[in-house]
Design a protein around this motif. Structure first.
Motif, PDB file in Angstrom:
ATOM      1  N   ARG A 125      26.806 -17.737 -14.900  1.00 50.38           N
ATOM      2  CA  ARG A 125      25.627 -16.864 -14.987  1.00 50.38           C
ATOM      3  C   ARG A 125      25.920 -15.457 -14.457  1.00 50.38           C
ATOM      4  NH1 ARG A 125      23.425 -21.559 -12.811  1.00 50.38           N
ATOM      5  NH2 ARG A 125      23.149 -20.565 -10.778  1.00 50.38           N
ATOM      6  N   GLY A 126      27.166 -15.236 -14.077  1.00 47.42           N
ATOM      7  CA  GLY A 126      27.536 -13.930 -13.577  1.00 47.42           C
ATOM      8  C   GLY A 126      27.228 -13.715 -12.106  1.00 47.42           C
ATOM      9  N   GLU A 127      26.830 -14.791 -11.388  1.00 46.30           N
ATOM     10  CA  GLU A 127      26.502 -14.684  -9.972  1.00 46.30           C
ATOM     11  C   GLU A 127      27.732 -15.035  -9.130  1.00 46.30           C
ATOM     12  OE1 GLU A 127      23.523 -17.653  -9.946  1.00 46.30           O
ATOM     13  OE2 GLU A 127      21.927 -16.345 -10.661  1.00 46.30           O
ATOM     14  N   TYR A 128      27.795 -14.487  -7.914  1.00 45.77           N
ATOM     15  CA  TYR A 128      28.902 -14.820  -7.018  1.00 45.77           C
ATOM     16  C   TYR A 128      28.896 -16.316  -6.725  1.00 45.77           C
ATOM     17  CZ  TYR A 128      29.538  -9.820  -6.077  1.00 45.77           C
ATOM     18  OH  TYR A 128      29.775  -8.476  -6.185  1.00 45.77           O
ATOM     19  N   ASP A 129      30.072 -16.918  -6.844  1.00 41.79           N
ATOM     20  CA  ASP A 129      30.213 -18.351  -6.577  1.00 41.79           C
ATOM     21  C   ASP A 129      30.918 -18.532  -5.236  1.00 41.79           C
ATOM     22  OD1 ASP A 129      30.521 -21.051  -6.554  1.00 41.79           O
ATOM     23  OD2 ASP A 129      31.635 -21.199  -8.434  1.00 41.79           O
ATOM     24  N   PHE A 130      30.110 -18.591  -4.173  1.00 37.28           N
ATOM     25  CA  PHE A 130      30.673 -18.709  -2.829  1.00 37.28           C
ATOM     26  C   PHE A 130      31.095 -20.141  -2.504  1.00 37.28           C
ATOM     27  CE2 PHE A 130      27.836 -14.973  -2.481  1.00 37.28           C
ATOM     28  CZ  PHE A 130      28.770 -14.038  -2.067  1.00 37.28           C
ATOM     29  N   GLU A 131      30.755 -21.094  -3.380  1.00 41.39           N
ATOM     30  CA  GLU A 131      31.035 -22.497  -3.076  1.00 41.39           C
ATOM     31  C   GLU A 131      32.352 -22.976  -3.666  1.00 41.39           C
ATOM     32  OE1 GLU A 131      27.941 -25.241  -3.041  1.00 41.39           O
ATOM     33  OE2 GLU A 131      26.768 -23.908  -1.782  1.00 41.39           O
ATOM     34  N   CYS A 132      32.975 -22.200  -4.544  1.00 39.68           N
ATOM     35  CA  CYS A 132      34.238 -22.643  -5.117  1.00 39.68           C
ATOM     36  C   CYS A 132      35.385 -22.343  -4.141  1.00 39.68           C
ATOM     37  CB  CYS A 132      34.486 -21.984  -6.475  1.00 39.68           C
ATOM     38  SG  CYS A 132      34.801 -20.204  -6.413  1.00 39.68           S
ATOM     39  N   LEU A 133      36.459 -23.105  -4.245  1.00 36.75           N
ATOM     40  CA  LEU A 133      37.601 -22.928  -3.352  1.00 36.75           C
ATOM     41  C   LEU A 133      38.214 -21.531  -3.507  1.00 36.75           C
ATOM     42  CD1 LEU A 133      39.569 -24.237  -1.317  1.00 36.75           C
ATOM     43  CD2 LEU A 133      40.931 -24.994  -3.279  1.00 36.75           C
ATOM     44  N   GLU A 134      38.117 -20.990  -4.718  1.00 35.06           N
ATOM     45  CA  GLU A 134      38.721 -19.694  -5.001  1.00 35.06           C
ATOM     46  C   GLU A 134      37.995 -18.539  -4.310  1.00 35.06           C
ATOM     47  OE1 GLU A 134      40.047 -22.692  -7.576  1.00 35.06           O
ATOM     48  OE2 GLU A 134      37.967 -22.021  -7.260  1.00 35.06           O
ATOM     49  N   ALA A 135      36.818 -18.808  -3.718  1.00 33.55           N
ATOM     50  CA  ALA A 135      36.105 -17.773  -2.956  1.00 33.55           C
ATOM     51  C   ALA A 135      36.741 -17.561  -1.582  1.00 33.55           C
ATOM     52  CB  ALA A 135      34.633 -18.151  -2.792  1.00 33.55           C
ATOM     53  N   LEU A 136      37.681 -18.436  -1.207  1.00 32.42           N
ATOM     54  CA  LEU A 136      38.359 -18.336   0.086  1.00 32.42           C
ATOM     55  C   LEU A 136      39.769 -17.779  -0.091  1.00 32.42           C
ATOM     56  CD1 LEU A 136      37.389 -21.827   1.546  1.00 32.42           C
ATOM     57  CD2 LEU A 136      36.406 -19.637   2.223  1.00 32.42           C
ATOM     58  N   ASP A 137      40.220 -17.072   0.916  1.00 35.99           N
ATOM     59  CA  ASP A 137      41.596 -16.586   0.936  1.00 35.99           C
ATOM     60  C   ASP A 137      42.471 -17.713   1.484  1.00 35.99           C
ATOM     61  OD1 ASP A 137      43.998 -15.299   1.239  1.00 35.99           O
ATOM     62  OD2 ASP A 137      43.145 -13.457   2.080  1.00 35.99           O
ATOM     63  N   THR A 138      42.786 -18.663   0.623  1.00 40.50           N
ATOM     64  CA  THR A 138      43.533 -19.846   1.061  1.00 40.50           C
ATOM     65  C   THR A 138      44.962 -19.491   1.475  1.00 40.50           C
ATOM     66  OG1 THR A 138      44.067 -20.324  -1.257  1.00 40.50           O
ATOM     67  CG2 THR A 138      42.162 -21.456  -0.300  1.00 40.50           C
ATOM     68  N   GLU A 139      45.521 -18.434   0.883  1.00 42.24           N
ATOM     69  CA  GLU A 139      46.878 -18.018   1.262  1.00 42.24           C
ATOM     70  C   GLU A 139      46.913 -17.581   2.724  1.00 42.24           C
ATOM     71  OE1 GLU A 139      50.278 -14.715  -0.015  1.00 42.24           O
ATOM     72  OE2 GLU A 139      48.545 -15.080  -1.313  1.00 42.24           O
ATOM     73  N   LEU A 140      45.939 -16.749   3.117  1.00 44.29           N
ATOM     74  CA  LEU A 140      45.872 -16.305   4.508  1.00 44.29           C
ATOM     75  C   LEU A 140      45.550 -17.466   5.438  1.00 44.29           C
ATOM     76  CD1 LEU A 140      45.856 -14.045   6.644  1.00 44.29           C
ATOM     77  CD2 LEU A 140      43.400 -13.714   6.114  1.00 44.29           C
ATOM     78  N   PHE A 141      44.634 -18.336   5.019  1.00 44.05           N
ATOM     79  CA  PHE A 141      44.259 -19.484   5.851  1.00 44.05           C
ATOM     80  C   PHE A 141      45.471 -20.363   6.130  1.00 44.05           C
ATOM     81  CE2 PHE A 141      42.882 -23.940   6.178  1.00 44.05           C
ATOM     82  CZ  PHE A 141      42.065 -23.858   7.291  1.00 44.05           C
TER      83      PHE A 141
END
Length: 543
Positions: free
Chosen positions: A327-343
């Motif tokens: 729907r074009g809205e920010y998806d804060f719940e997907c894993l890709e919303a996190l900086d997993t490389e830095l984590f």
């Protein structure tokens, strides 16, 4: 459409059927869901509900459960079906006999055959409206005493029952008007009962495949054992304890059961500290993850450890880099919303004993910040507690060896049944928690929470539930008394929802659900570290 005078709902549904791609199974009358046998007198507007919808499949599943109960009654009149919980992608129903546990595969095959015979007969499922007194007498005669007591305490003069053949039941929601359309089900032998698998809105009409979930099943069995300890298997048991002044004892024992379980988890982490350097806590919305993480931290300190907590939220990407949904809205719940490389880099460095400067996410600006605080360094005796929805997903922490991680799944798995045939859905308990918390802490009204809930549930199905069996341990955050407490907070919020919005039907369903629960007003008995305090307020962990 407008109601046509002189026509029944079923007749109107037949006229409208050509406009739908699947069978009409129920109707929404002025915002409330009813079966097609309902009287339309005085109703201005009707919205028909097809099978291929969330509500339609709920009607279907309820009807097939009634079919199962009817078949068992006709084959084994002395047996009792008790709906227990959802696991292994089906509804587990215990079948109790006077002579002991149900352990015969052949008997389960007979039940399925009987169910299919009743489907082939296309028996009517008739709704009958009885006086409350007549309904109580009927269920006392059939030895459904908990159901008789529950109905006897309802504040209504009439009760709608359903009948198939000579068997009556009260299933707290609309059903189909005949058995001929109920052939889509699978019945598996699951001692001491059966697993009923059905289609739903997520399977496009196909029966759910059986997926073994031994860890989830184990924690669900544990939750039922807690209900027995508390002598609260059914809502009427809870109401009786409340009326007789014993609810304080129920609250204290409920809280003690949870505290003991948290202490056991902490003891395991302490004894296996090399294999629990990174403690990852995950669970669906409103499961009480934050309070659980704090209580676990305290129990670890009791054991002489010095755990540190890191918020996964601080690893969000800057808002401009956040993925968007369809729907074009920010998806804060997907894993890709996190900086997993830095984590992953930070966790590897911390576990290696190196200093790490941790980020902080600013939710107001949508930007990552680096606060002027000393870098973090941990010793081998300091477990790192991480709480977030992706904790069970191995991709989140793939750079850390699995042997150094301890994964905890937490959810509110309700122990209580309304009666032997009607369970309290875990999803409803979590929704009520969220309704109350959103208003208490964020000023969000119930309408907003109900609008968001389908997206929340879709995110859980995608990001949490597929990984729950990856957990090393599961924790049940449900408290057997909580709905009686949440009632006084949630009812006024639900009452504000207008009949003109689509969410009105869901609000009415939840309000009807509350009718079975007495208000529990002994809030002073609830300790300030209770997981329930995260939702109703006055938690020692939230300022």
């Amino acid at each position: 459409m407008e109601v046509t005078p002189g026509l029944t709902l079923r007749e109107m549904a037949k006229r409208a059927q050509a406009e739908f791609s699947s069978k009409i199974v129920a109707a929404e009358l002025d915002g409330e869901v009813h079966d097609l046998q309902n009287d339309s007198k005085g109703v201005r507007e009707v919205t028909f509900i097809p099978l291929n919808s969330k509500t339609g499949w709920q009607v279907y599943r309820r009807s097939v459960l009634f079919l199962l109960i009817t078949a068992v009654h006709e084959l084994y009149p002395e047996a009792e079906v008790v709906t227990q919980f959802t696991a292994n992608k089906g509804l587990f129903c215990e079948i109790r006999q006077l002579t002991g546990h149900w352990r015969d595969m052949g008997q389960v095959e007979q039940i399925e055959q009987k169910m299919r015979e009743i489907v082939a007969e296309n028996r009517p499922i008739r709704k009958e409206v009885l006086s409350r007194e007549a309904a109580v007498k009927l269920f006392e005669q059939s030895k459904q005493f908990e159901k008789a007591e529950l109905i006897g305490n309802l504040q209504r003069s009439k009760v709608s029952l359903y009948r198939c053949g000579d068997f009556y039941d009260y299933l707290y929601g609309p059903m189909l008007y005949g058995t001929g359309d109920l052939g889509r089900f699978a019945l598996d032998f699951e001692p001491p009962g059966v697993l009923l698998r059905l289609p739903d809105e997520g399977t496009d009409g196909k029966i759910r495949e059986r997926v073994p979930q031994p860890k989830l099943s184990q924690i669900l069995y544990e939750s039922k054992s807690w209900a027995k300890i508390l002598h609260c298997n059914y809502v009427m048991d809870l109401n009786r304890a409340n009326r007789e002044g014993n609810i304080g004892e129920v609250i204290r024992v409920s809280e003690a059961l949870q505290e003991k379980r948290i202490a056991q988890i902490a003891d395991y982490i302490t004894q296996h500290r090399e294999g629990a350097r990174l403690v990852l806590i995950a669970g669906p919305s409103s499961s009480g993850k934050t309070s659980f993480a704090q209580r676990l931290r305290i129990q670890l300190r009791v054991n002489g450890m010095e755990p540190v907590s890191i918020s996964l939220d601080d690893y969000f990407l800057s808002r401009k880099d956040t993925p968007r949904n369809e729907r074009g809205e920010y998806d804060f719940e997907c894993l890709e919303a996190l900086d997993t490389e830095l984590f992953n880099r930070d966790m590897v460095d911390l576990l290696a004993g190196r200093e790490v400067k941790l980020p902080r996410y600013n939710f107001l600006t949508g930007m990552r910040e680096w606060p002027q605080v000393p870098p973090l360094k941990v010793t081998p005796d300091q477990p790192i507690i991480i709480e977030g929805i992706h904790g069970l997903n191995e991709k989140l922490s793939e750079a850390v060896p699995r042997a150094q991680k301890y994964k905890i799944y937490i959810s509110a798995l309700t122990q209580l049944n309304i009666d032997s045939h009607n369970r309290v859905p875990t999803t409803d308990a979590r929704l009520l928690r969220r309704l109350v918390r959103d208003y208490q802490t964020r000023g969000a009204h119930a309408l907003k929470t109900l609008k968001q809930w389908p997206d929340v549930r879709a995110g859980e199905e995608k990001n949490i539930f597929p990984y729950q069996e990856e957990a090393d341990v599961m924790f049940n955050s449900a408290l057997i008394y909580e709905i009686g407490v949440l009632k006084k907070y949630a009812e006024p919020l639900l009452e504000t929802i207008s009949p003109v919005v689509p969410e009105y039907a869901e609000a009415r369903r939840l309000l009807d659900f509350f009718a079975y629960f007495d208000d529990i007003t002994a809030e002073d008995e609830i300790p300030n570290n209770s997981l329930l305090r995260e939702f109703i307020g006055k938690s020692v962990f939230f300022k």
